[in-house]
Write a protein that holds these residues in place. Structure first.
Motif, PDB file in Angstrom:
ATOM      1  N   GLU A  59       1.049  -1.193  -0.069  1.00  0.00           N
ATOM      2  CA  GLU A  59       0.036  -0.113   0.103  1.00  0.00           C
ATOM      3  C   GLU A  59       0.845   1.195   0.143  1.00  0.00           C
ATOM      4  O   GLU A  59       0.549   2.134  -0.581  1.00  0.00           O
ATOM      5  CB  GLU A  59      -0.867  -0.147   1.119  1.00  0.00           C
ATOM      6  N   GLU A  60       1.943   1.159   0.768  1.00  0.00           N
ATOM      7  CA  GLU A  60       2.911   2.370   0.929  1.00  0.00           C
ATOM      8  C   GLU A  60       3.488   2.619  -0.552  1.00  0.00           C
ATOM      9  O   GLU A  60       3.368   3.864  -0.993  1.00  0.00           O
ATOM     10  CB  GLU A  60       4.028   2.201   1.849  1.00  0.00           C
ATOM     11  N   GLU A  61       3.816   1.416  -1.249  1.00  0.00           N
ATOM     12  CA  GLU A  61       4.431   1.670  -2.539  1.00  0.00           C
ATOM     13  C   GLU A  61       3.466   2.346  -3.558  1.00  0.00           C
ATOM     14  O   GLU A  61       3.744   3.426  -4.428  1.00  0.00           O
ATOM     15  CB  GLU A  61       4.998   0.178  -3.044  1.00  0.00           C
ATOM     16  N   LEU A  62       2.141   1.785  -3.247  1.00  0.00           N
ATOM     17  CA  LEU A  62       1.194   2.278  -4.335  1.00  0.00           C
ATOM     18  C   LEU A  62       0.842   3.790  -4.078  1.00  0.00           C
ATOM     19  O   LEU A  62       0.609   4.569  -5.092  1.00  0.00           O
ATOM     20  CB  LEU A  62      -0.303   1.553  -4.252  1.00  0.00           C
ATOM     21  N   LEU A  63       0.776   4.038  -3.030  1.00  0.00           N
ATOM     22  CA  LEU A  63       0.502   5.490  -2.624  1.00  0.00           C
ATOM     23  C   LEU A  63       1.504   6.401  -3.176  1.00  0.00           C
ATOM     24  O   LEU A  63       1.394   7.563  -3.693  1.00  0.00           O
ATOM     25  CB  LEU A  63       0.253   5.788  -1.092  1.00  0.00           C
ATOM     26  N   ASN A  64       2.702   6.036  -3.112  1.00  0.00           N
ATOM     27  CA  ASN A  64       3.655   6.802  -3.577  1.00  0.00           C
ATOM     28  C   ASN A  64       3.941   7.069  -5.031  1.00  0.00           C
ATOM     29  O   ASN A  64       4.263   8.206  -5.517  1.00  0.00           O
ATOM     30  CB  ASN A  64       5.137   6.523  -2.952  1.00  0.00           C
ATOM     31  N   LYS A  65       3.472   6.013  -5.571  1.00  0.00           N
ATOM     32  CA  LYS A  65       3.212   5.984  -7.254  1.00  0.00           C
ATOM     33  C   LYS A  65       2.114   6.915  -7.645  1.00  0.00           C
ATOM     34  O   LYS A  65       2.421   7.816  -8.518  1.00  0.00           O
ATOM     35  CB  LYS A  65       3.090   4.584  -7.654  1.00  0.00           C
ATOM     36  N   LEU A  66       1.108   6.726  -6.790  1.00  0.00           N
ATOM     37  CA  LEU A  66      -0.052   7.772  -7.111  1.00  0.00           C
ATOM     38  C   LEU A  66       0.570   9.319  -6.920  1.00  0.00           C
ATOM     39  O   LEU A  66       0.114  10.034  -7.808  1.00  0.00           O
ATOM     40  CB  LEU A  66      -1.217   7.508  -6.506  1.00  0.00           C
ATOM     41  N   LEU A  67       0.860   9.268  -5.750  1.00  0.00           N
ATOM     42  CA  LEU A  67       1.173  10.790  -5.627  1.00  0.00           C
ATOM     43  C   LEU A  67       2.192  11.410  -6.750  1.00  0.00           C
ATOM     44  O   LEU A  67       2.124  12.572  -7.159  1.00  0.00           O
ATOM     45  CB  LEU A  67       1.831  10.919  -4.039  1.00  0.00           C
ATOM     46  N   HIS A  68       3.300  10.422  -6.903  1.00  0.00           N
ATOM     47  CA  HIS A  68       4.061  10.903  -7.941  1.00  0.00           C
ATOM     48  C   HIS A  68       3.221  11.374  -9.568  1.00  0.00           C
ATOM     49  O   HIS A  68       3.637  12.330  -9.850  1.00  0.00           O
ATOM     50  CB  HIS A  68       5.105   9.988  -8.182  1.00  0.00           C
ATOM     51  N   SER A  69       2.525  10.703  -9.737  1.00  0.00           N
ATOM     52  CA  SER A  69       1.707  10.751 -10.973  1.00  0.00           C
ATOM     53  C   SER A  69       0.854  11.940 -10.834  1.00  0.00           C
ATOM     54  O   SER A  69       0.937  12.844 -11.766  1.00  0.00           O
ATOM     55  CB  SER A  69       0.791   9.601 -11.198  1.00  0.00           C
ATOM     56  N   PHE A  70       0.418  12.327  -9.785  1.00  0.00           N
ATOM     57  CA  PHE A  70      -0.487  13.552  -9.551  1.00  0.00           C
ATOM     58  C   PHE A  70       0.474  15.045  -9.600  1.00  0.00           C
ATOM     59  O   PHE A  70       0.254  15.765 -10.410  1.00  0.00           O
ATOM     60  CB  PHE A  70      -1.291  13.503  -8.124  1.00  0.00           C
ATOM     61  N   GLN A  71       1.537  14.769  -8.796  1.00  0.00           N
ATOM     62  CA  GLN A  71       2.405  15.863  -8.645  1.00  0.00           C
ATOM     63  C   GLN A  71       3.150  16.169 -10.135  1.00  0.00           C
ATOM     64  O   GLN A  71       3.744  17.218 -10.251  1.00  0.00           O
ATOM     65  CB  GLN A  71       3.380  15.876  -7.617  1.00  0.00           C
ATOM     66  N   ASN A  72       3.311  15.117 -10.891  1.00  0.00           N
ATOM     67  CA  ASN A  72       4.107  15.475 -12.177  1.00  0.00           C
ATOM     68  C   ASN A  72       2.888  15.630 -13.342  1.00  0.00           C
ATOM     69  O   ASN A  72       3.420  15.688 -14.523  1.00  0.00           O
ATOM     70  CB  ASN A  72       4.797  14.064 -12.531  1.00  0.00           C
ATOM     71  N   SER A  73       1.666  16.111 -13.226  1.00  0.00           N
ATOM     72  CA  SER A  73       0.994  16.329 -13.857  1.00  0.00           C
ATOM     73  C   SER A  73       0.957  17.930 -14.188  1.00  0.00           C
ATOM     74  O   SER A  73       0.599  18.630 -13.514  1.00  0.00           O
ATOM     75  CB  SER A  73      -0.578  16.230 -13.731  1.00  0.00           C
ATOM     76  N   GLU A  74       1.406  18.364 -15.493  1.00  0.00           N
ATOM     77  CA  GLU A  74       1.651  19.744 -15.647  1.00  0.00           C
ATOM     78  C   GLU A  74       0.453  20.614 -15.724  1.00  0.00           C
ATOM     79  O   GLU A  74       0.458  21.630 -15.295  1.00  0.00           O
ATOM     80  CB  GLU A  74       2.589  19.779 -17.260  1.00  0.00           C
TER      81      GLU A  74
END
Length: 640
Positions: free
Chosen positions: A374-389
């Motif tokens: 779950e921790e790995e999943l959440l970090n992946k999702l946050l990275h994707s959000f924060q890299n949306s231009e």
């Protein structure tokens, strides 16, 4: 701290004559009529309703057409001209089909352009020529100015104006000219727009609303609780991100995340498929109306994702509650209150059976702990959000133009509430060892919100946790309730436990004494001061009035969002504030843009006068006027 209103001059003056000329100009501007302010709130992604209200300035286009052309044009002609101004491209296409000959169409072009020029002159009369010139499209600026400020004296000059129009039509530029004039009129009818919170969630097109606002000529934004979780996500809050995804899943709007913002949710779909089974209660709202096999398959897939992100949200909330005892939310550690062998939960001394509850990813011995997966999943999702231009650009704009509250022209604009105790005194909250209440509490909240955005790589610092508190905390000025009972609404059938107790503010704001006390707290002591609120739908269908405290407080969330319509009975309120006073506008249901164009509808029902000033307000009486007076004082000092 909220950003103060400022409209500073960038001009540089090098001679005495230049300073004197500017002083004469500024003094003259002070005596112009106050510009019209337009207040909207709780848009909730309803782009087409918002566009309609923005374009027609809550009915102001038609009202001003009546003021100018009443007795000269028929009602059908005024309706057609109004719709043309609001939707010029689409209405032009329909009008062109009405004419059998090119000659008749060209006659219509000439008459219509003259009427639009006359109307533009009417709505531009309260502005300086310089301001009007800046609003004109470069392509037609010279021609419009020539026609706009034409002499009414006959002779060769009239032939000159006629030649301009004839050539526009002959060269095939009439359509573009009509479109350009219509958009200039839309811009000049409203001088400044206030968005009193909640652009995001529920509706399908918040991104389109943000694009519209980014290109709007003058506005400010007061953050809403739903805006705050999108802002919190980009600030590094995992729990805000979980709320964003959960709400999009609940309202069948995951396309906003995936298609509009380009965020990859596939890891979450895969995780949900592995651990969760379909539960009808977690299918998107409205999905029961779709009966095709593909729609059903999609609803089942979203149901699993919805459950997965909801459970992650509850675990993440528990971590914050445990590390922030000053939030006083220990009673919301609900995963710790579950009897996993009996599938029941204890809340406020009562035991309730859990329905549709899936504990597959929960360790009963440590129910609030995240697994490594779950921790790995959440970090992946946050990275994707924060890299949306695109999302970054939209959230940057919310920070640039937004604040928790705003003081403008002696009015206090805020989305939610000023937290009050039961005795109607200002509620205090201790943050990092210091106690805050009233205006100071909101200022401190905003300082944390801005600090969190400056450090998006940290996910568990105090500032980032405060952003989540603003979404759900009992002393949050955005939430305004004791508890957010999301868990109960999902898993407990007894609706008695779903009820969320509102802060005292929402009863006390009916009282003139309480509203006056709040206005005084923000330094607003004048007779023309008001509080402008959003956030809570007004149940007009049950007789609730949006004008409270003898006219000192106005609520303008009447329910743009479709899920509210059964509760409110209307499609929302907006507010207009011009040089003559305030008017509250009630809007009926907006079906489609196509229907509004075809049937020439404004989709509003009534305009109610809130305040009618005894003497017409001038620029010198406004926030803009205060800035101009400061510039005048500075120039006079320089002149000496």
């Amino acid at each position: 701290m909220p950003k103060p209103f400022k409209r500073a001059s960038s001009k540089q003056f090098h001679t005495e004559d230049e300073i004197i000329a500017e002083l004469i100009n500024l003094e003259a501007i002070l005596d112009l009529p106050k510009g019209t302010e337009h207040f909207v709130s709780d848009l909730h992604g309803e782009y087409f309703s918002f566009q309609h209200i923005l374009r027609n300035a809550s009915g102001s286009v038609r009202v001003k057409l009546h003021d100018l052309f009443d007795g000269r044009l028929t009602q059908p002609d005024i309706s057609k001209l109004s719709t043309l101004i609001i939707y010029p491209e689409e209405k032009l296409s329909l009008i062109q089909e009405e004419f059998d000959s090119l000659e008749l169409l060209q006659d219509w072009y000439g008459i219509t352009i003259y009427r639009l020029i006359e109307f533009l002159e009417f709505v531009a009369s309260k502005y300086t020529r310089s301001k009007v010139r800046k609003a004109l499209p470069t392509r037609f600026a010279y021609i419009i100015e020539e026609l706009l400020y034409k002499s009414n004296i006959g002779g060769d000059k009239q032939a000159y104006y006629k030649a301009i129009l004839d050539n526009l039509i002959e060269l095939g530029q009439a359509d573009d000219m009509i479109v350009a004039l219509s958009y200039v009129i839309q811009q000049l009818i409203v001088d400044h727009l206030h968005v009193v919170g909640d652009i995001y969630d529920r509706g399908p097109y918040p991104d389109k609303i943000m694009e519209t606002l980014i290109h709007y000529h003058s506005l400010d934004i007061q953050w809403g609780n739903h805006d705050m979780i999108w802002m919190g996500t980009m600030s590094g809050s995992l729990v805000c991100m979980a709320n964003v995804i959960r709400i999009c899943a609940r309202y069948n709007n995951l396309d906003i995340i995936e298609d509009q913002y380009g965020i990859n949710l596939r890891p979450l779909f895969n995780f949900a498929e592995q651990y969760y089974q379909d539960q009808a209660v977690f299918r998107p709202k409205g999905s029961e109306k779709n009966t095709s096999s593909s729609d059903l398959a999609e609803a089942i897939q979203v149901s699993k994702l919805h459950q997965a992100i909801t459970m992650l949200q509850f675990k993440l909330e528990a971590a914050i509650i445990k590390r922030r005892p000053e939030f006083q939310m220990e009673h919301r550690l609900l995963l710790d209150r579950i009897n996993y062998s009996e599938n029941t939960i204890s809340i406020d001394g009562e035991t309730y059976p859990l329905e549709d509850f899936n504990a597959t990813t929960i360790n009963p011995l440590e129910p609030t702990s995240l697994t490594s997966e779950e921790e790995e999943l959440l970090n992946k999702l946050l990275h994707s959000f924060q890299n949306s231009e695109k999302l970054r650009r939209h959230i940057d704009f919310l920070y640039e133009k937004g604040s928790l509250y705003h003081i403008y022209n002696d009015n206090l604009l805020l989305h939610g509430c000023i937290p009050l105790n039961k005795d109607k005194t200002f509620a205090s909250l201790t943050l990092e060892g210091r106690s805050y209440h009233g205006r100071a509490l909101l200022d401190q909240f905003e300082s944390y919100v801005r600090a969190s955005y400056q450090n998006p790589e940290t996910t568990d610092d105090f500032a980032t946790d405060i952003v989540w508190y603003l979404w759900t905390g009992s002393y949050s000025s955005l939430f305004g309730k004791q508890d957010m009972r999301t868990f109960e609404r999902y898993y407990i059938h007894d609706k008695g436990v779903h009820k969320e107790e509102k802060n005292t503010y929402y009863q006390a704001r009916e009282s003139l004494e309480t509203v006056t006390s709040i206005l005084n707290e923000f330094g607003l002591t004048g007779p023309d001061s008001h509080i402008i609120n959003g956030h809570t739908p007004v149940e007009e269908i049950n007789g609730e009035c949006p004008i409270k405290a003898e006219g000192k407080l106005i609520v303008i969330d009447g329910g743009f969002s479709h899920p509210y319509h059964k509760t409110t009975g209307i499609n929302g309120y907006t507010l207009l504030y011009n040089s003559y006073g305030m008017q509250l506008v009630t809007h009926q249901h907006f079906e489609t843009k196509e229907e509004a164009i075809k049937n020439e509808l404004d989709v509003l029902s009534t305009m109610r006068i809130v305040d009618r000033v005894l003497e017409r307000k001038r620029v010198r009486d406004t926030s803009v006027g205060e800035q101009i007076l400061e510039q005048i004082a500075g120039l006079k000092k320089k002149l000496k």
